[in-house]
Design a protein around this motif. Structure first.
Motif, PDB file in Angstrom:
ATOM      1  N   ILE A  40       2.292 -29.403  10.157  1.00 21.40           N
ATOM      2  CA  ILE A  40       2.238 -28.678  11.425  1.00 21.40           C
ATOM      3  C   ILE A  40       1.675 -29.612  12.489  1.00 21.40           C
ATOM      4  O   ILE A  40       0.568 -30.138  12.344  1.00 21.40           O
ATOM      5  CB  ILE A  40       1.362 -27.418  11.306  1.00 21.40           C
ATOM      6  N   ALA A  41       2.454 -29.851  13.528  1.00 21.15           N
ATOM      7  CA  ALA A  41       2.018 -30.694  14.640  1.00 21.15           C
ATOM      8  C   ALA A  41       2.848 -30.321  15.857  1.00 21.15           C
ATOM      9  O   ALA A  41       4.041 -30.041  15.728  1.00 21.15           O
ATOM     10  CB  ALA A  41       2.206 -32.187  14.317  1.00 21.15           C
ATOM     11  N   SER A  42       2.244 -30.302  17.031  1.00 17.36           N
ATOM     12  CA  SER A  42       2.998 -29.990  18.244  1.00 17.36           C
ATOM     13  C   SER A  42       4.004 -31.107  18.526  1.00 17.36           C
ATOM     14  O   SER A  42       3.906 -32.211  17.978  1.00 17.36           O
ATOM     15  CB  SER A  42       2.046 -29.840  19.428  1.00 17.36           C
ATOM     16  N   GLU A  43       4.960 -30.816  19.387  1.00 19.02           N
ATOM     17  CA  GLU A  43       5.933 -31.850  19.775  1.00 19.02           C
ATOM     18  C   GLU A  43       5.217 -33.068  20.331  1.00 19.02           C
ATOM     19  O   GLU A  43       5.597 -34.211  20.062  1.00 19.02           O
ATOM     20  CB  GLU A  43       6.911 -31.289  20.811  1.00 19.02           C
ATOM     21  N   PHE A  44       4.153 -32.825  21.103  1.00 21.84           N
ATOM     22  CA  PHE A  44       3.398 -33.928  21.692  1.00 21.84           C
ATOM     23  C   PHE A  44       2.732 -34.777  20.618  1.00 21.84           C
ATOM     24  O   PHE A  44       2.668 -36.012  20.729  1.00 21.84           O
ATOM     25  CB  PHE A  44       2.344 -33.363  22.660  1.00 21.84           C
ATOM     26  N   GLU A  45       2.204 -34.126  19.577  1.00 18.86           N
ATOM     27  CA  GLU A  45       1.482 -34.838  18.517  1.00 18.86           C
ATOM     28  C   GLU A  45       2.420 -35.383  17.436  1.00 18.86           C
ATOM     29  O   GLU A  45       1.971 -36.108  16.546  1.00 18.86           O
ATOM     30  CB  GLU A  45       0.460 -33.898  17.851  1.00 18.86           C
ATOM     31  N   GLY A  94      -4.976 -30.573  17.501  1.00 15.30           N
ATOM     32  CA  GLY A  94      -6.185 -29.920  17.985  1.00 15.30           C
ATOM     33  C   GLY A  94      -6.356 -28.531  17.424  1.00 15.30           C
ATOM     34  O   GLY A  94      -5.746 -28.155  16.410  1.00 15.30           O
ATOM     35  N   GLY A  95      -7.170 -27.731  18.117  1.00 13.61           N
ATOM     36  CA  GLY A  95      -7.523 -26.415  17.617  1.00 13.61           C
ATOM     37  C   GLY A  95      -6.340 -25.474  17.480  1.00 13.61           C
ATOM     38  O   GLY A  95      -6.301 -24.645  16.561  1.00 13.61           O
ATOM     39  N   SER A  96      -5.352 -25.577  18.366  1.00 14.23           N
ATOM     40  CA  SER A  96      -4.188 -24.694  18.282  1.00 14.23           C
ATOM     41  C   SER A  96      -3.365 -24.995  17.031  1.00 14.23           C
ATOM     42  O   SER A  96      -2.835 -24.082  16.389  1.00 14.23           O
ATOM     43  CB  SER A  96      -3.314 -24.849  19.526  1.00 14.23           C
ATOM     44  N   THR A  97      -3.261 -26.259  16.692  1.00 17.75           N
ATOM     45  CA  THR A  97      -2.513 -26.670  15.499  1.00 17.75           C
ATOM     46  C   THR A  97      -3.233 -26.206  14.234  1.00 17.75           C
ATOM     47  O   THR A  97      -2.614 -25.642  13.324  1.00 17.75           O
ATOM     48  CB  THR A  97      -2.352 -28.202  15.490  1.00 17.75           C
ATOM     49  N   THR A  98      -4.532 -26.434  14.201  1.00 14.80           N
ATOM     50  CA  THR A  98      -5.326 -25.954  13.072  1.00 14.80           C
ATOM     51  C   THR A  98      -5.242 -24.441  12.967  1.00 14.80           C
ATOM     52  O   THR A  98      -5.128 -23.877  11.875  1.00 14.80           O
ATOM     53  CB  THR A  98      -6.797 -26.388  13.225  1.00 14.80           C
ATOM     54  N   GLY A  99      -5.275 -23.779  14.116  1.00 13.69           N
ATOM     55  CA  GLY A  99      -5.206 -22.325  14.144  1.00 13.69           C
ATOM     56  C   GLY A  99      -3.908 -21.792  13.563  1.00 13.69           C
ATOM     57  O   GLY A  99      -3.897 -20.757  12.874  1.00 13.69           O
ATOM     58  N   LEU A 100      -2.803 -22.490  13.811  1.00 13.32           N
ATOM     59  CA  LEU A 100      -1.515 -22.055  13.259  1.00 13.32           C
ATOM     60  C   LEU A 100      -1.496 -22.230  11.743  1.00 13.32           C
ATOM     61  O   LEU A 100      -1.011 -21.362  11.012  1.00 13.32           O
ATOM     62  CB  LEU A 100      -0.370 -22.833  13.907  1.00 13.32           C
ATOM     63  N   ALA A 101      -2.035 -23.348  11.266  1.00 13.92           N
ATOM     64  CA  ALA A 101      -2.130 -23.544   9.811  1.00 13.92           C
ATOM     65  C   ALA A 101      -2.962 -22.436   9.179  1.00 13.92           C
ATOM     66  O   ALA A 101      -2.619 -21.906   8.114  1.00 13.92           O
ATOM     67  CB  ALA A 101      -2.735 -24.911   9.504  1.00 13.92           C
ATOM     68  N   LYS A 102      -4.054 -22.064   9.835  1.00 15.19           N
ATOM     69  CA  LYS A 102      -4.899 -20.990   9.309  1.00 15.19           C
ATOM     70  C   LYS A 102      -4.147 -19.658   9.272  1.00 15.19           C
ATOM     71  O   LYS A 102      -4.319 -18.858   8.343  1.00 15.19           O
ATOM     72  CB  LYS A 102      -6.159 -20.852  10.164  1.00 15.19           C
TER      73      LYS A 102
END
Length: 358
Positions: A40-45, A94-102
């Protein structure tokens, strides 16, 4: 008075080392015996995540990442993980990416390896958050605690200084809120104080030398300590206010925390002298608020909620929602009147000292 408290330490593997993320990730995937990894990673990351994942062979990349984790985004990721029989989640960001994994782990129990690229701290907690119909809901569940966290300061080098400052002050908020949160205890306080010290040294170094690793390593270390303290102590007044501002008004997460923090500290410090003394000592200052404000001045920190789209017309709704969520154990009784004053001050960036005399 006897020292009496109950403390729970969360079990988690932490691998820390600059330039070692790809090596550590490959070793963890092997150790965990994972065969079907979802990254899981944003397009930017995505480019950076590709380097981190160079030593593994993911079955799926999930790049639809949205701030505050809308339920719709979570459901898409859950369906994708189920459809590919995923047995390990790797989140890079960041936190949004971690949040989606959670959010995926919450309903599936799939373990997480978190590779943070900011100072958010979510990777070290068993706290999840989802947003639905402009309301952010949070909860605690051990299924969402990443099994392993891989810290690599090189991954934070691309984080601009202003975002590094906001993200680091978000970590500082974890430390300070932990000192009066519902399950505050001496162990949390010790971790929080060391977190404040590390962040107050690391963040100015990041600003002075954005390409240097020393400051970024200190900031990562400090934010990890902050998150561990926060996971144990729970959400205090600061986080309850900021969850409303983010979930209901879609304000940016880190900048909101960085802006609100001095107002919460000014509000609570007179009613929590021991916590205030510990915060001051960690800053190496005579006064807690003065220590924080000096750091914020050095960092040119975010200062007004109005800069992020919050308005005076929004305050009554924010107060109404936050009042129900703020813990009754807060050191200072919270009323609609004094919470309105706090948000009004934070809206325009006025001197937080005005709140100490409310």
């Amino acid at each position: 008075m006897n020292l009496v408290f109950e403390h729970v330490t969360l079990g988690q593997r932490v691998l820390f080392g600059s330039g070692k993320a790809a090596e550590h990730l490959a070793a963890e995937v092997s150790r965990l015996g994972a065969q079907r990894v979802m990254v899981i990673a944003s397009e930017f990351e995505r480019p950076m995540a590709g380097q981190v994942a160079a030593g593994i062979d993911p079955v799926l990349w999930q790049t639809d990442v949205v701030m505050h984790v809308p339920v719709e985004t979570a459901e898409k990721a859950r369906a994708a993980a189920a459809g590919h029989n995923v047995d390990l989640l790797v989140c890079v960001g960041g936190g949004s990416t971690t949040g989606l994994a959670k959010a995926v782990a919450l309903t599936s129990g799939i373990p997480i390896v978190a590779v943070p690229t900011t100072y958010a701290g979510s990777e070290a907690t068993n706290v999840w958050g989802l947003t639905e119909a402009a309301r952010k809901t949070t909860g605690v569940d051990d299924r969402v605690l990443p099994a392993t966290v891989i810290y690599d300061a090189e991954l934070t080098l691309s984080l601009p200084v202003d975002l590094s400052v906001a993200s680091g002050l978000n970590g500082m908020a974890h430390c300070i809120d932990s000192l009066w949160a519902p399950r505050a205890d001496p162990i949390n306080a010790a971790l929080a104080a060391e977190g404040i010290r590390a962040l107050s040294q690391g963040l100015p170094a990041v600003k002075a030398d954005p390409a240097g690793l020393d400051g970024r390593e200190q900031a990562l270390y400090g934010c990890y300590l902050a998150a561990v303290a926060f996971a144990s102590a729970g959400s205090g007044i600061h986080h309850k206010i900021c969850h409303v501002l983010g979930g209901t008004f879609n304000l940016p997460h880190a900048q909101t925390h960085a802006t609100v923090l001095p107002y919460v500290l000014a509000f609570n410090a007179p009613a929590a002298p021991q916590a205030a003394a510990r915060i001051a000592a960690a800053f190496g200052a005579a006064d807690a608020l003065e220590g924080l404000q000096h750091l914020r001045q050095v960092l040119d920190a975010p200062r007004a909620l109005a800069d992020y789209g919050f308005t005076a017309e929004d305050i009554p709704e924010a107060v109404r929602i936050a009042l129900d969520a703020i813990p009754a154990s807060n050191p200072r009784p919270v009323t609609a009147e004094n919470l309105t004053a706090l948000l009004t001050a934070a809206l325009t960036g006025e001197d937080p000292k005005t709140l100490t005399d409310l």
